[in-house]
Design a protein around this motif. Structure first.
Motif, mmCIF file in Angstrom:
data_model
loop_
_atom_site.group_PDB
_atom_site.id
_atom_site.type_symbol
_atom_site.label_atom_id
_atom_site.label_comp_id
_atom_site.label_asym_id
_atom_site.label_seq_id
_atom_site.Cartn_x
_atom_site.Cartn_y
_atom_site.Cartn_z
ATOM 1 N N UNK A 74 0.921 -1.240 0.028
ATOM 2 C CA UNK A 74 0.109 0.042 -0.028
ATOM 3 C C UNK A 74 1.035 1.151 0.021
ATOM 4 N N UNK A 75 0.443 2.184 -0.732
ATOM 5 C CA UNK A 75 1.391 3.302 -0.825
ATOM 6 C C UNK A 75 1.234 4.383 0.465
ATOM 7 N N UNK A 76 2.334 4.798 1.055
ATOM 8 C CA UNK A 76 2.142 5.604 2.152
ATOM 9 C C UNK A 76 1.875 7.296 2.262
ATOM 10 N N UNK B 257 9.150 1.790 0.886
ATOM 11 C CA UNK B 257 10.267 1.227 0.628
ATOM 12 C C UNK B 257 11.162 2.427 -0.535
ATOM 13 N N UNK B 258 10.462 3.219 -0.745
ATOM 14 C CA UNK B 258 11.010 4.410 -1.292
ATOM 15 C C UNK B 258 10.707 4.416 -2.710
ATOM 16 N N UNK B 259 9.999 3.653 -3.383
ATOM 17 C CA UNK B 259 9.650 3.596 -4.725
ATOM 18 C C UNK B 259 8.423 4.707 -4.773
ATOM 19 N N UNK B 260 8.532 5.545 -5.857
ATOM 20 C CA UNK B 260 7.782 6.499 -6.335
ATOM 21 C C UNK B 260 7.210 6.701 -7.855
ATOM 22 N N UNK C 291 18.441 -0.604 -0.127
ATOM 23 C CA UNK C 291 17.260 -1.598 0.153
ATOM 24 C C UNK C 291 17.232 -1.642 1.635
ATOM 25 N N UNK C 292 18.093 -1.239 2.731
ATOM 26 C CA UNK C 292 17.896 -1.118 4.114
ATOM 27 C C UNK C 292 16.938 0.021 4.539
ATOM 28 N N UNK C 293 16.782 0.976 3.802
ATOM 29 C CA UNK C 293 16.297 2.146 4.134
ATOM 30 C C UNK C 293 14.945 2.192 3.919
ATOM 31 N N UNK C 294 13.884 2.489 4.778
ATOM 32 C CA UNK C 294 12.653 2.778 4.507
ATOM 33 C C UNK C 294 12.012 4.239 4.847
ATOM 34 N N UNK C 295 11.184 4.605 3.976
ATOM 35 C CA UNK C 295 10.819 6.256 4.343
ATOM 36 C C UNK C 295 9.961 6.260 5.479
ATOM 37 N N UNK C 296 10.264 7.265 6.281
ATOM 38 C CA UNK C 296 9.600 7.450 7.651
ATOM 39 C C UNK C 296 8.889 8.667 7.733
ATOM 40 N N UNK C 297 9.280 9.507 7.005
ATOM 41 C CA UNK C 297 8.526 10.906 7.152
ATOM 42 C C UNK C 297 8.994 11.659 5.807
#
Length: 870
Positions: free
Chosen positions: A271-273, A290-293, A316-322
């Motif tokens: 699901x998109x954030x 996961x950073x995709x846009x 790949x370790x990073x997740x968007x949090x804000x």
């Protein structure tokens, strides 16, 4: 005869010499006055420097951030989506994820009010437009409502308030209905209240589906709003909401008109954030954790298309949090779980390869702190933003300069859940699950740093970092650009072209009038040139901008041809003069000979007027300006014209080295006429050799694919460096000429007579004896002229086009430090960043002049020591 005794020599009376007291007194008074004047001059210059430094130092002062007070208890488990303080930092409202709004007083955290946006119904999705404090509330039935939360300020007299309010002292506050009262002066109070208005629901989709919106975004305009909604069933809709007012009843209704974007849900079911509208709403961005846009080009809803797919976090370790947008909604700030924060906006590189020719680029990155980002809070007033982290700390940055302003830590444990910056950027509100606190911020010049002033900066929507000066704009979300390099470059460019034109003419004129011109003619020539120095620079600037610049543009090729033909005609005339009968030339007076020489100038100008259009037609396709714009023609003609002066110097030097000794030995018994004819032939051969050399080198450079267009020549602007160089050269010629001529005239006559007596010609004497002896004075003359050119204001202000660009193109404009100060200082607000940066420009000009003068004095002393050895 008796010899007479010799007379004894008479003793001369010894005369006692004694200086009169009046002379001694006058000498002491003069010495004291001179010393005092020198000391006062040095003191005045030093005080100017100290004052400039005093005004500039606050630009680089660090920001101050310290705790001010604690707020009330956090609202519990419901996350805070957005916080907003009023302009005077007296109260703050917080919007929670469940649609609840809490209003608190910032001084003590007292709860002023609490209510729900939808009256007890939990919204399915929320979105905030920070500029207008408008919230889009998505209902479970698929409709959307707009809620407006605004601070209203009014001023009350003591007569209309309660006794308790009347008793308030200066600066004290009192709680009122959904607001705060504060005493601001004797007999007057300021009341800040929060107003709330909720619109009627409107449908975003054209079908009858009752699917609830999962994600929303809002962009409020002057006539309505743009709303983007991603629904539970995977439909992505975008449209405009307009307010329609009933002329009879005054009632306002909302009308939505939009369409659907070609969105495709993630095949893996993710699901998109976030959903974001960029800029004016012509681009829609869907972001996954996961950073995709995916970016959609929505300039025309009927033909909306997917523009690009990219990744905010390649790791790949990073997740968007804000994720949030900076002022103007064109730049996105992205924070991830690794602690990195990056700024992204659209650029238009040549290789974009997208349907709209644009691509999202990462322009700024903040990676110095390795704690996960939990929230991002852009300032509503500038490009300052705050970053809250999982370790309970937060940092304040300025985006453009990438400057870390300040950092602090919230009392208590746990990650930050919300962060807000007040409109005046004097208060920061931080909140976690267990604590809430306000911090006082003092950061008057966040955009200033050494890097932002002197280094290339990647400004919003540009393709690459660049040096830019642009201090003002008509837009509220304007990104101020205070790069000083274009102004320093413009100052150096003006100085270079003015010295290139003025120094050779002034020095050659000084050598000629001092060593070759008859004394009677010299007096008149020197007086005339010195009178030129009395012309006001504003008059010269007016003539340059309004008379000479249009004249040059209309006859550009004739002017350029004259630059080559006037010295050519002068040198040719010197050779032809040698062919004239000596009996006739000796009968001419010095003034008559000078007038004959002066005829070469109108002759060269007339020849340039005839030859220029012919060259333009033959080599530049009939339009030199068109050739500069690359509308036609190749690089060879331009290289030929640029290389011709250098080729002439090289050809002359080569001819002299190879043939001078042989010619002297071969022609020692020739007649004057034969020697003159040979000299004329050698001049013609040298000119032909220079032309062939320039053509060969130009053909080589053109064959390698190098084109002068885009470098030293380019698009023609009417007010340009060519015009400024000519007029400023005209302004500095009298100064350089007068000082240089005085330096040459002060060389002892014995050196001239000794050189001439040894068999040297007057020309050899001038070049090998007089000029080296007077080198210190000549250099000082050039340095004084350089100082005059560096500090010139009115000529460059009126004739340079006032465009702060960094191009060596002689046909383009520029802006200098002095002209920029003259233009912008009257309109700068005292004490703000723009004002102090202009003083920094003045300090840079002061430093440039000081460095140049110091270097000039060192070189002058070296020349003087060499002169003493002669």
């Amino acid at each position: 005869m008796v010899d007479a005794e010799p007379l004894a020599p008479r003793k001369r009376a010894r005369r006692e010499r004694k200086t009169r007291r009046s002379v001694i007194l006058a000498e002491r008074v003069a010495r004291f006055a001179i010393s005092l004047g020198g000391a006062l001059t040095i003191g005045a210059v030093s005080l100017i420097c100290v004052f400039l430094v005093w005004v500039v130092i606050p630009l680089f002062a660090p920001a101050d951030l310290h705790a001010k007070g604690k707020l009330g208890a956090p609202p519990g488990a419901s996350a805070v989506l957005y916080s907003r303080a009023d302009e005077y930092a007296s109260m703050v409202w917080q919007l929670n994820a469940d649609g609840r709004v809490r209003v608190q007083q910032t001084s003590d955290g007292a709860l002023l009010d609490e209510f729900e946006l939808l009256g007890g119904t939990k919204p399915a999705a929320l979105a905030i437009d920070a500029r207008s404090s408008t919230v889009a509330c998505g209902g479970t039935d698929g409709t959307v409502r707009l809620a407006t939360l605004r601070f209203e300020v009014d001023y009350l007299d003591d007569e209309v308030v309660s006794d308790q309010a009347r008793a308030l002292a200066q600066g004290q506050r009192l709680r009122s209905e959904r607001g705060v009262l504060e005493r601001i002066s004797e007999g007057q109070l300021r009341r800040v209240q929060l107003s709330f208005a909720l619109s009627e629901p409107f449908a975003v989709r054209s079908d009858e589906s009752a699917s609830a919106p999962r994600l929303l975004d809002l962009n409020v305009t002057e006539t309505g709003a743009l709303v983007a909604a991603l629904f539970e069933d995977g439909k992505l809709c975008l449209g405009a909401v307009k307010r329609i007012e009933n002329m009879m009843t005054g009632e306002e209704t909302l009308r939505f008109r939009g369409g659907e974007l070609p969105y495709r849900p993630d095949p893996g079911g993710a699901e998109p954030m976030a959903l974001r509208l960029l800029g004016n709403g012509d681009n829609v961005l869907v972001v996954w954790r996961d950073g995709r846009a995916v970016r959609f080009d929505a300039r025309d809803l009927a033909s909306a298309a997917e523009a690009e797919v990219f990744d905010f976090t390649p790791d790949p370790r990073a997740q968007i949090t804000a994720l949030d947008a900076i002022l103007g909604e064109r730049t996105l700030l992205v924070g991830d779980s690794l602690g990195d924060v990056s700024a992204w906006f659209r650029a238009r590189p040549p290789d974009a390869g997208t349907v709209d020719g644009a691509r999202m680029v990462k322009a700024h990155e903040f990676t110095e702190i390795r704690s996960a980002v939990t929230c991002i809070a852009p300032s509503p007033a500038s490009r300052t933003f705050g970053v809250g982290r999982a370790d309970g700390s937060f940092q304040l940055y300025f985006l453009t300069s990438e400057k870390l302003l300040a950092s602090a830590r919230l009392e208590g444990d746990g990650p930050l859940t919300a962060l807000a910056i007040a409109p005046r950027e004097d208060l920061v509100l931080a909140e976690s699950a267990s604590a809430a606190q306000s911090f006082e911020l003092v950061s008057p010049h966040p955009e200033s740093s050494v890097a932002s002033l002197l280094s290339p900066i990647w400004y919003e929507n540009d393709n690459a970092p660049a040096h830019v000066w642009q201090s003002s704009s008509g837009a509220d979300d304007f990104e101020a650009k205070f790069g000083l390099m274009p102004l320093i470059f413009g100052t150096l460019k003006a100085t270079f072209y003015s010295l290139l034109f003025g120094v050779p003419l002034a020095l050659l004129a000084a050598i000629y009038s001092s060593e070759f011109l008859a004394p009677r003619a010299r007096v008149g020539v020197k007086s005339t040139i010195e009178i030129m120095a009395s012309l006001p620079s504003v008059v010269l600037g007016f003539l340059a901008g309004n008379v000479i610049a249009p004249l040059v543009q209309g006859r550009l090729t004739a002017v350029l041809a004259s630059f080559y033909l006037v010295p050519t005609v002068l040198l040719l005339g010197a050779r032809l003069w040698q062919l004239a009968p000596q009996s006739w030339t000796l009968r001419l007076s010095a003034l008559q000979r000078f007038l004959v020489i002066a005829l070469s100038i109108p002759a060269g100008l007339g020849l340039g007027t005839l030859v220029g259009p012919l060259v333009e037609e033959a080599w530049f396709g009939g339009s030199f300006e068109g050739w500069l714009d690359r509308r036609h023609g190749g690089a060879l003609p331009g290289w030929f014209l640029l290389l011709l002066p250098l080729a002439a110097i090289a050809s002359t030097a080569l001819t002299a080295r190879l043939f001078d000794r042989s010619i002297r030995n071969f022609t020692h018994d020739w007649s004057r006429a034969r020697c003159a004819a040979l000299d004329l032939g050698r001049f013609a051969g040298t000119a032909l050799g220079a032309a062939l050399l320039a053509y060969a080198c130009g053909a080589l450079l053109a064959g390698l694919g190098w084109d002068p267009r885009g470098a030293v020549v380019d698009t023609y602007a009417q007010r340009n460096a060519l015009v400024v160089g000519f007029i400023m050269g005209f302004a500095i010629i009298p100064i350089i000429y007068t000082l240089a001529e005085d330096a040459l005239a002060s060389v002892p006559e014995q050196l001239r007579q000794a050189s001439l007596g040894a068999g040297a010609t007057p020309w050899q004497t001038a070049l090998r004896v007089i000029v080296p002896t007077a080198a210190s004075g000549l250099f000082s003359a050039v340095m004084v002229g350089l100082g005059r050119a560096v500090g010139e204001t009115m000529i460059v202000l009126m004739a340079a086009g006032n465009t702060p660009v960094m191009q060596w193109n002689i046909f383009s404009g520029f802006r200098t430090l002095s002209a920029n100060i003259a233009v912008e200082l009257p309109e700068a607000v005292e004490g703000d960043t723009h004002y102090r940066t202009l003083f920094l420009a003045a300090l840079a000009l002061f430093a440039m002049t000081f460095v140049v003068n110091t270097a000039a004095e060192v070189v002058r002393q070296r020349f003087r020591r060499r002169a003493y050895q002669l």
